[in-house]
Design a protein around this motif. Structure first.
Motif, PDB file in Angstrom:
ATOM      1  N   ASN A  16       0.833  -1.218   0.000  1.00 41.25           N
ATOM      2  CA  ASN A  16       0.000   0.000   0.000  1.00 41.25           C
ATOM      3  C   ASN A  16       0.857   1.254   0.000  1.00 41.25           C
ATOM      4  OD1 ASN A  16      -2.512  -1.310  -0.001  1.00 41.25           O
ATOM      5  ND2 ASN A  16      -2.491  -1.525   2.211  1.00 41.25           N
ATOM      6  N   ILE A  17       1.934   1.235   0.777  1.00 39.51           N
ATOM      7  CA  ILE A  17       2.848   2.386   0.827  1.00 39.51           C
ATOM      8  C   ILE A  17       3.517   2.567  -0.530  1.00 39.51           C
ATOM      9  CG2 ILE A  17       5.014   3.220   1.853  1.00 39.51           C
ATOM     10  CD1 ILE A  17       3.964   1.773   4.494  1.00 39.51           C
ATOM     11  N   GLY A  18       3.893   1.473  -1.157  1.00 39.24           N
ATOM     12  CA  GLY A  18       4.475   1.555  -2.501  1.00 39.24           C
ATOM     13  C   GLY A  18       3.537   2.216  -3.482  1.00 39.24           C
ATOM     14  N   ARG A  19       2.261   1.866  -3.404  1.00 39.87           N
ATOM     15  CA  ARG A  19       1.273   2.473  -4.297  1.00 39.87           C
ATOM     16  C   ARG A  19       1.156   3.972  -4.033  1.00 39.87           C
ATOM     17  NH1 ARG A  19      -4.739   0.203  -5.644  1.00 39.87           N
ATOM     18  NH2 ARG A  19      -5.351   1.912  -7.003  1.00 39.87           N
ATOM     19  N   SER A  20       1.145   4.371  -2.760  1.00 40.84           N
ATOM     20  CA  SER A  20       1.113   5.802  -2.427  1.00 40.84           C
ATOM     21  C   SER A  20       2.358   6.504  -2.957  1.00 40.84           C
ATOM     22  CB  SER A  20       1.009   5.998  -0.913  1.00 40.84           C
ATOM     23  OG  SER A  20      -0.229   5.534  -0.436  1.00 40.84           O
ATOM     24  N   CYS A  21       3.494   5.853  -2.879  1.00 44.46           N
ATOM     25  CA  CYS A  21       4.737   6.447  -3.383  1.00 44.46           C
ATOM     26  C   CYS A  21       4.680   6.648  -4.893  1.00 44.46           C
ATOM     27  CB  CYS A  21       5.938   5.579  -2.988  1.00 44.46           C
ATOM     28  SG  CYS A  21       6.372   5.689  -1.236  1.00 44.46           S
ATOM     29  N   VAL A  22       4.140   5.669  -5.619  1.00 40.56           N
ATOM     30  CA  VAL A  22       3.997   5.824  -7.071  1.00 40.56           C
ATOM     31  C   VAL A  22       3.075   7.001  -7.374  1.00 40.56           C
ATOM     32  CG1 VAL A  22       3.109   4.767  -9.184  1.00 40.56           C
ATOM     33  CG2 VAL A  22       4.513   3.419  -7.625  1.00 40.56           C
ATOM     34  N   ALA A  23       1.957   7.113  -6.658  1.00 38.86           N
ATOM     35  CA  ALA A  23       0.969   8.164  -6.900  1.00 38.86           C
ATOM     36  C   ALA A  23       1.501   9.559  -6.591  1.00 38.86           C
ATOM     37  CB  ALA A  23      -0.293   7.902  -6.077  1.00 38.86           C
ATOM     38  N   THR A  24       2.570   9.637  -5.816  1.00 31.96           N
ATOM     39  CA  THR A  24       3.111  10.931  -5.402  1.00 31.96           C
ATOM     40  C   THR A  24       4.541  11.166  -5.902  1.00 31.96           C
ATOM     41  OG1 THR A  24       3.882   9.971  -3.324  1.00 31.96           O
ATOM     42  CG2 THR A  24       1.693  10.996  -3.321  1.00 31.96           C
ATOM     43  N   ASN A  25       5.042  10.267  -6.749  1.00 32.94           N
ATOM     44  CA  ASN A  25       6.409  10.364  -7.263  1.00 32.94           C
ATOM     45  C   ASN A  25       7.425  10.443  -6.117  1.00 32.94           C
ATOM     46  OD1 ASN A  25       8.299  10.411  -9.358  1.00 32.94           O
ATOM     47  ND2 ASN A  25       8.440  12.642  -9.285  1.00 32.94           N
ATOM     48  N   ILE A  43       2.456  -8.470  -1.403  1.00 31.80           N
ATOM     49  CA  ILE A  43       2.984  -7.111  -1.571  1.00 31.80           C
ATOM     50  C   ILE A  43       2.603  -6.560  -2.940  1.00 31.80           C
ATOM     51  CG2 ILE A  43       5.295  -7.644  -2.451  1.00 31.80           C
ATOM     52  CD1 ILE A  43       6.350  -5.502  -0.563  1.00 31.80           C
ATOM     53  N   LYS A  44       2.659  -7.410  -3.946  1.00 31.06           N
ATOM     54  CA  LYS A  44       2.312  -6.949  -5.285  1.00 31.06           C
ATOM     55  C   LYS A  44       0.813  -6.741  -5.420  1.00 31.06           C
ATOM     56  CE  LYS A  44       6.519  -8.257  -7.282  1.00 31.06           C
ATOM     57  NZ  LYS A  44       7.321  -8.849  -8.233  1.00 31.06           N
ATOM     58  N   ARG A  45       0.010  -7.540  -4.723  1.00 31.32           N
ATOM     59  CA  ARG A  45      -1.441  -7.374  -4.766  1.00 31.32           C
ATOM     60  C   ARG A  45      -1.830  -6.024  -4.171  1.00 31.32           C
ATOM     61  NH1 ARG A  45      -3.620 -11.576  -1.605  1.00 31.32           N
ATOM     62  NH2 ARG A  45      -3.182 -12.953  -3.343  1.00 31.32           N
ATOM     63  N   ALA A  46      -1.225  -5.672  -3.045  1.00 32.21           N
ATOM     64  CA  ALA A  46      -1.525  -4.388  -2.406  1.00 32.21           C
ATOM     65  C   ALA A  46      -1.058  -3.230  -3.270  1.00 32.21           C
ATOM     66  CB  ALA A  46      -0.880  -4.324  -1.027  1.00 32.21           C
ATOM     67  N   GLY A  47       0.077  -3.390  -3.945  1.00 35.57           N
ATOM     68  CA  GLY A  47       0.599  -2.346  -4.821  1.00 35.57           C
ATOM     69  C   GLY A  47      -0.065  -2.325  -6.174  1.00 35.57           C
ATOM     70  N   MET A  48      -0.869  -3.343  -6.441  1.00 37.46           N
ATOM     71  CA  MET A  48      -1.615  -3.532  -7.682  1.00 37.46           C
ATOM     72  C   MET A  48      -0.668  -3.463  -8.875  1.00 37.46           C
ATOM     73  SD  MET A  48      -5.355  -2.814  -6.615  1.00 37.46           S
ATOM     74  CE  MET A  48      -5.899  -2.885  -8.219  1.00 37.46           C
ATOM     75  N   ASP A  49      -1.132  -2.886  -9.945  1.00 40.01           N
ATOM     76  CA  ASP A  49      -0.323  -2.853 -11.167  1.00 40.01           C
ATOM     77  C   ASP A  49       0.647  -1.672 -11.193  1.00 40.01           C
ATOM     78  OD1 ASP A  49      -2.440  -1.097 -11.299  1.00 40.01           O
ATOM     79  OD2 ASP A  49      -2.797  -1.386 -13.437  1.00 40.01           O
ATOM     80  N   TYR A  50       0.836  -1.039 -10.037  1.00 39.88           N
ATOM     81  CA  TYR A  50       1.755   0.095  -9.951  1.00 39.88           C
ATOM     82  C   TYR A  50       3.164  -0.322  -9.554  1.00 39.88           C
ATOM     83  CZ  TYR A  50      -2.631   2.685  -9.833  1.00 39.88           C
ATOM     84  OH  TYR A  50      -3.862   3.188 -10.131  1.00 39.88           O
ATOM     85  N   TRP A  51       3.352  -1.532  -9.075  1.00 34.17           N
ATOM     86  CA  TRP A  51       4.614  -1.939  -8.467  1.00 34.17           C
ATOM     87  C   TRP A  51       5.803  -1.743  -9.409  1.00 34.17           C
ATOM     88  CZ3 TRP A  51       5.385  -2.182  -3.561  1.00 34.17           C
ATOM     89  CH2 TRP A  51       6.569  -2.728  -3.077  1.00 34.17           C
ATOM     90  N   ASP A  52       5.622  -1.988 -10.709  1.00 32.25           N
ATOM     91  CA  ASP A  52       6.731  -1.844 -11.665  1.00 32.25           C
ATOM     92  C   ASP A  52       7.105  -0.381 -11.889  1.00 32.25           C
ATOM     93  OD1 ASP A  52       4.276  -1.445 -13.005  1.00 32.25           O
ATOM     94  OD2 ASP A  52       5.203  -1.910 -14.935  1.00 32.25           O
ATOM     95  N   LYS A  53       6.277   0.558 -11.453  1.00 33.55           N
ATOM     96  CA  LYS A  53       6.561   1.992 -11.599  1.00 33.55           C
ATOM     97  C   LYS A  53       7.206   2.587 -10.344  1.00 33.55           C
ATOM     98  CE  LYS A  53       2.571   2.602 -14.645  1.00 33.55           C
ATOM     99  NZ  LYS A  53       2.253   1.193 -14.781  1.00 33.55           N
ATOM    100  N   LEU A  54       7.357   1.766  -9.305  1.00 37.42           N
ATOM    101  CA  LEU A  54       7.862   2.228  -8.020  1.00 37.42           C
ATOM    102  C   LEU A  54       9.367   2.462  -8.049  1.00 37.42           C
ATOM    103  CD1 LEU A  54       7.370   2.778  -4.996  1.00 37.42           C
ATOM    104  CD2 LEU A  54       7.625   0.317  -4.604  1.00 37.42           C
ATOM    105  N   ASP A  55       9.798   3.616  -7.552  1.00 37.68           N
ATOM    106  CA  ASP A  55      11.221   3.927  -7.364  1.00 37.68           C
ATOM    107  C   ASP A  55      11.589   3.400  -5.983  1.00 37.68           C
ATOM    108  OD1 ASP A  55      13.758   4.984  -7.161  1.00 37.68           O
ATOM    109  OD2 ASP A  55      13.140   7.071  -7.475  1.00 37.68           O
ATOM    110  N   ILE A  56      12.195   2.222  -5.944  1.00 37.63           N
ATOM    111  CA  ILE A  56      12.450   1.537  -4.680  1.00 37.63           C
ATOM    112  C   ILE A  56      13.924   1.177  -4.550  1.00 37.63           C
ATOM    113  CG2 ILE A  56      11.822  -0.702  -5.688  1.00 37.63           C
ATOM    114  CD1 ILE A  56      10.743  -1.520  -2.936  1.00 37.63           C
ATOM    115  N   ASN A  57      14.427   1.315  -3.330  1.00 39.44           N
ATOM    116  CA  ASN A  57      15.805   0.931  -3.010  1.00 39.44           C
ATOM    117  C   ASN A  57      15.763   0.095  -1.743  1.00 39.44           C
ATOM    118  OD1 ASN A  57      17.507   2.618  -4.960  1.00 39.44           O
ATOM    119  ND2 ASN A  57      16.109   4.108  -4.084  1.00 39.44           N
ATOM    120  N   ILE A  58      16.558  -0.961  -1.707  1.00 41.84           N
ATOM    121  CA  ILE A  58      16.612  -1.851  -0.551  1.00 41.84           C
ATOM    122  C   ILE A  58      18.033  -1.856  -0.007  1.00 41.84           C
ATOM    123  CG2 ILE A  58      16.229  -4.211   0.263  1.00 41.84           C
ATOM    124  CD1 ILE A  58      14.263  -4.519  -2.105  1.00 41.84           C
ATOM    125  N   TYR A  59      18.156  -1.787   1.322  1.00 43.23           N
ATOM    126  CA  TYR A  59      19.453  -1.686   1.999  1.00 43.23           C
ATOM    127  C   TYR A  59      19.598  -2.826   2.999  1.00 43.23           C
ATOM    128  CZ  TYR A  59      18.678   2.897   0.032  1.00 43.23           C
ATOM    129  OH  TYR A  59      18.385   3.919  -0.833  1.00 43.23           O
TER     130      TYR A  59
END
Length: 165
Positions: A16-25, A43-59
């Motif tokens: 869900n947070i990922g989806r909000s991040c996509v919606a707000t750049n 995680i992908k279900r909650a992010g729906m079809d937006y997950w591939d547009k997410l600017d994500i970094n993992i540490y």
């Protein structure tokens, strides 16, 4: 803006947070260990079809995050129920970072103590422990974006008139 999740545990919240991040750049930073695999269906279900547009970094850990994000040390807010200031009192810049802790325990006390003046909270009534993580992120993220004039965001919509027979 940058949202930082320190050791998130629930995949649906992160989705869900990922989806909000996509919606707000907004860039999403995840600091391990994670309570799920990043490729989990939830995680992908909650992010729906937006997950591939997410600017994500993992540490791998907090030190890795700070090494790769030098500005974060100076431009970080820490969301916690233990803060003396509300999220509305903060003055957000477009490139700030906002950290949220894991669902079961929040941000560790030693991190909060070292950054007490940058700790922010969402006011709540009574003795409620906390809000859902994805709701908390949305509340604070949209305040930060509002303070920056919703820069480059679509501010108007359009109604389509329907006719009935």
């Amino acid at each position: 803006m940058n949202i930082v999740l320190l050791e998130p545990e629930i995949p649906a919240n992160t989705g869900n947070i990922g989806r909000s991040c996509v919606a707000t750049n907004t860039r999403l930073h995840l600091i391990e260990p994670l309570g799920f695999r990043i490729n989990e269906k939830q995680i992908k279900r909650a992010g729906m079809d937006y997950w591939d547009k997410l600017d994500i970094n993992i540490y791998s850990d907090l030190e890795d995050f700070y090494e790769k994000n030098l500005a974060a040390k100076e431009h970080m807010y820490f969301a916690t129920t233990k803060a003396h200031h509300t999220y509305k009192e903060a003055k957000y810049n477009p490139d700030d970072y906002i950290m949220f802790g894991k669902e079961s325990a929040g941000i560790p006390e030693e991190i909060l103590s070292d950054n007490e003046d940058k700790c922010i909270r969402i006011p709540m009534w009574g003795d409620i422990r906390s809000l859902n993580l994805s709701n908390s992120v949305a509340i604070i993220l949209y305040e930060a974006l509002s303070q920056n004039g919703f820069e480059k965001m679509q501010l108007t919509g359009e109604l389509h008139r329907l006719t009935y027979k």
